[in-house]
Design a protein around this motif. Structure first.
Motif, PDB file in Angstrom:
ATOM      1  N   THR A 156      72.590 -71.318  88.377  1.00  0.00           N
ATOM      2  CA  THR A 156      72.643 -69.912  88.790  1.00  0.00           C
ATOM      3  C   THR A 156      73.497 -69.119  87.807  1.00  0.00           C
ATOM      4  O   THR A 156      74.546 -69.597  87.366  1.00  0.00           O
ATOM      5  CB  THR A 156      73.249 -69.788  90.204  1.00  0.00           C
ATOM      6  OG1 THR A 156      72.460 -70.575  91.090  1.00  0.00           O
ATOM      7  CG2 THR A 156      73.239 -68.348  90.696  1.00  0.00           C
ATOM      8  N   HIS A 210      68.226 -67.628  89.493  1.00  0.00           N
ATOM      9  CA  HIS A 210      68.281 -69.030  89.903  1.00  0.00           C
ATOM     10  C   HIS A 210      67.205 -69.793  89.153  1.00  0.00           C
ATOM     11  O   HIS A 210      66.048 -69.371  89.132  1.00  0.00           O
ATOM     12  CB  HIS A 210      68.030 -69.166  91.407  1.00  0.00           C
ATOM     13  CG  HIS A 210      69.039 -68.449  92.246  1.00  0.00           C
ATOM     14  ND1 HIS A 210      70.263 -68.998  92.560  1.00  0.00           N
ATOM     15  CD2 HIS A 210      69.017 -67.220  92.813  1.00  0.00           C
ATOM     16  CE1 HIS A 210      70.939 -68.133  93.292  1.00  0.00           C
ATOM     17  NE2 HIS A 210      70.202 -67.047  93.462  1.00  0.00           N
ATOM     18  N   GLN A 265      71.091 -58.618  88.357  1.00  0.00           N
ATOM     19  CA  GLN A 265      70.662 -59.518  89.436  1.00  0.00           C
ATOM     20  C   GLN A 265      71.074 -60.960  89.122  1.00  0.00           C
ATOM     21  O   GLN A 265      71.326 -61.296  87.969  1.00  0.00           O
ATOM     22  CB  GLN A 265      69.139 -59.437  89.519  1.00  0.00           C
ATOM     23  CG  GLN A 265      68.525 -59.817  90.837  1.00  0.00           C
ATOM     24  CD  GLN A 265      67.009 -59.598  90.791  1.00  0.00           C
ATOM     25  OE1 GLN A 265      66.547 -58.607  90.269  1.00  0.00           O
ATOM     26  NE2 GLN A 265      66.276 -60.540  91.322  1.00  0.00           N
ATOM     27  N   GLN A 266      71.095 -61.783  90.149  1.00  0.00           N
ATOM     28  CA  GLN A 266      71.351 -63.207  89.915  1.00  0.00           C
ATOM     29  C   GLN A 266      70.048 -63.919  89.582  1.00  0.00           C
ATOM     30  O   GLN A 266      69.002 -63.577  90.136  1.00  0.00           O
ATOM     31  CB  GLN A 266      71.951 -63.836  91.164  1.00  0.00           C
ATOM     32  CG  GLN A 266      73.467 -63.710  91.214  1.00  0.00           C
ATOM     33  CD  GLN A 266      74.096 -64.825  92.016  1.00  0.00           C
ATOM     34  OE1 GLN A 266      73.495 -65.322  92.962  1.00  0.00           O
ATOM     35  NE2 GLN A 266      75.283 -65.232  91.654  1.00  0.00           N
ATOM     36  N   THR A 317      74.505 -64.764  86.681  1.00  0.00           N
ATOM     37  CA  THR A 317      74.317 -63.317  86.834  1.00  0.00           C
ATOM     38  C   THR A 317      73.977 -62.750  85.465  1.00  0.00           C
ATOM     39  O   THR A 317      74.587 -63.135  84.461  1.00  0.00           O
ATOM     40  CB  THR A 317      75.602 -62.666  87.380  1.00  0.00           C
ATOM     41  OG1 THR A 317      75.916 -63.301  88.618  1.00  0.00           O
ATOM     42  CG2 THR A 317      75.409 -61.183  87.604  1.00  0.00           C
TER      43      THR A 317
END
Lengths: 313, 291
Positions: free
Chosen positions: B113, B54, B51-52, B115
């Protein structure tokens, strides 16, 4: 109208709750690899001579690692019992059992139902206590993950803010196999290399046999669970396959000794990052240290049978 | 009934009275500089697999100095797992409190951000995310002092009624002047100035770039006394030097200037402190591997 407003409000309230439940499923836990059992204890404790007993044994893989060359050996008292081929030892090779995964937590198993013929007892005895021995030998693995702090300024030579501090990591839950990595002791060694102070992380890895079986060198099933001599280096031997963190793996470490030999059921290896891979001073960070081991394991189970003579008048 | 009406009227009138004058005139108060916090769920407490992630930090300048070069650094994680393209921020300006804006700056935000590059054969693991703010700041304390050249003249007609007043306990910055003691002689005005770190971070002198890793022990817990002046034109000379070391968050400096002649007078004393400031906050992120 009122009902419409209430329904709308309910919809709005439902939309506001965006908190999803946390997902956490640990498959690399536990201290059992393959478990042997007699299904529902259906094998009788007493049998008569000349009777046929169906010996039902189940081997269940409760760990996350796949088995693909396991061996099941069943031995009976020669002269008292025999398998359909007339032998007293039955060997079943190349047993495959899947391991658990994140989405499939099913414990894969194999059931063997083997007819054993009881032979006649001699005239002198009314009964005989016999034993059926079962051994299951398999190669297995252990993948441990420890959150370690890589402190690149361990002696505080500069006032770097530390997110984490190096400390001992206990892994008491095991990794889904009978041989577990119990503890990791990290230590950050500061060395001057080519005039520059660098850090060499060192990890002392403690391994223990937490099952009731016997540990042997991986790849030695035929030797350990067959007939013949067993070399001393096969017994209690656990191989360190990998130690890794960040972009380093076992090739970047000097590990001493080369493999674990479980004296008294436990041993440790010390791995230090090579001098040429030493770290520059910088901020501390947390990272998963992965340790992978391989070993062979022999699990045994036995069934006692009282064979009674059929008394004739 | 009439009494009750009168009471309500009085309450209404008192509510309409301007009570903001004191807060607008005393805007150099408080012990905050930058105030920052993670935006809810950024980062979340848990992420799944690739998932990313943030990381969003909102920050305010709640002090009384305009920021020109605040920088934020993200550390604590393994860059092989969380590949943030940049770990530092550009230099960020942000106005502070002023007489026209006694609340401080508007909210601004910075984000990172990445991954997740999760290693294989791992159930879950923890990554720390630490954001460190590095910025230059200034504290200006402006108490009034009463200077009395005839302090030891018993025949003097009038004398000071106080030595220092209106200092306050903070001046709109994490480092504050908490005490000024006047110890004058016949020909010199001596001031013993107490400086304290009242914020939760670390003051330092030197460059703000990479203050999370690049500082030396000689830099940290130090404050530079930029100037001490009386009435805008009489400058003090400070001993042992302008760089003050804070011990357990507290330090002293003694500043002196020649005593003028004449009778006593009250004058604004302006003490200006320059320093860098480093403050951090952390959050843990659990990565659940579904491979």
């Amino acid at each position: 109208m009122k009902r419409t407003i209430i329904i709308m409000l309910l919809f709005l309230a439902a939309c506001q709750n965006s908190n999803e439940p946390d997902i956490m499923r640990n498959i690399y836990v536990g201290t059992i690899g393959v478990a042997l059992d007699f299904i529902n204890n259906e094998i009788p404790d007493k049998v008569r001579e000349n009777e046929v007993v169906y010996y039902t044994i189940r081997a269940q893989n409760r760990g996350p690692y796949e088995l693909n060359n396991a061996r099941l050996t069943i031995s009976v008292d020669p002269g008292i019992m025999k398998f359909p081929d007339g032998s007293s030892v039955m060997v079943i090779d190349d047993i495959t059992l899947q391991g658990k995964s994140f989405f499939d937590t099913f414990d894969d198993f194999r059931i063997r139902n083997i007819p054993i013929t009881i032979q006649s007892l001699d005239e002198t005895r009314a009964y005989h206590d016999a034993e059926i021995l079962t051994a299951f030998c398999y190669d297995y693995k252990g993948y441990a993950t420890a959150n370690v702090c890589i402190d690149r300024n361990p002696q505080g030579a500069t006032p770097v803010e530390k997110t984490c501090r190096t400390s001992i990591v206990l892994l008491s839950q095991g990794q889904g196999g009978p041989v577990s990595i119990d503890k990791i002791e990290p230590y950050m060694i500061v060395e001057v290399i080519n005039g520059v102070e660098l850090v060499r992380p060192q990890f002392k890895i403690f391994v223990q046999n937490r099952g009731r079986g016997v540990v042997f060198k991986p790849g030695s099933i035929a030797q350990f669970c067959g007939h013949g001599d067993i070399d001393s280096d096969v017994y209690n031997n656990v191989r360190l396959d990998n130690i890794a963190f960040s972009n380093f793996n076992i090739h970047d470490f000097d590990c001493l000794p080369g493999s674990f030999v479980l004296k008294g059921g436990s041993d440790h290896i010390t791995c230090t990052l090579k001098r040429e891979r030493a770290l520059q001073k910088d901020a501390a960070y947390t990272t998963p240290l992965r340790v992978e081991i391989s070993y062979g394991y022999k699990e045994t189970i036995s069934k006692e049978l009282r064979i009674e003579k059929i008394l004739r008048r | 009934m009439k009494k009750m009406l009168l009471l309500v009227l009085i309450l209404l009138v008192s509510a309409c009275t301007d009570s903001g004058s004191s807060s607008s005139t005393k805007w150099r108060t408080g012990t905050d500089g930058i105030v920052m916090n993670f935006v809810d769920n950024s980062p979340p407490s848990q992420v799944i697999g690739a998932q990313q992630v943030h990381v969003i930090v909102e920050y305010y300048n709640r002090g009384a100095h305009e920021l020109t070069d605040a920088r934020f650094y993200l550390t604590g994680y393994d860059p092989n797992i969380l590949g943030f393209s940049q770990t530092g921020s550009p230099r960020l300006p942000l106005p502070g409190k002023s007489i026209y804006n006694p609340q401080g700056s508007y909210m601004d935000a910075i984000s990172w951000t990445a991954t997740v590059n999760s290693p294989q054969r791992v159930d879950s693991f923890v990554q720390d995310l630490t954001v460190t703010a590095c910025y230059k700041y200034q504290t200006i304390a402006s108490p009034e002092i009463c200077v009395d050249p005839q302090k030891f003249d018993y025949t003097a007609a009038t004398k000071c009624g106080f030595t220092v007043r209106n200092l306050g306990s903070s001046q709109g910055g994490p480092v504050a002047v908490t005490d000024v003691k006047q110890k004058s002689t016949n020909n010199r005005i001596l001031l013993e100035i107490t400086i304290e770190n009242k914020g939760r971070g670390t003051p330092f002198t030197g460059q703000t770039d990479r203050c999370h890793t690049a500082l030396q022990y000689s830099n940290i817990n130090t404050v530079y006394v930029q100037s001490v002046s009386l009435g805008g034109n009489r400058n003090f000379h400070c001993l042992p030097g302008n760089q003050v070391r804070l011990n357990n968050g507290r330090g002293f400096v003694v500043c002196e200037t020649p005593m003028p002649g004449g009778t006593y007078f009250v004058s604004p004393l302006v003490i200006t402190l320059d320093y860098g400031y480093r403050q951090s906050m952390s959050r843990s992120l659990t990565v659940v591997n579904v491979n």
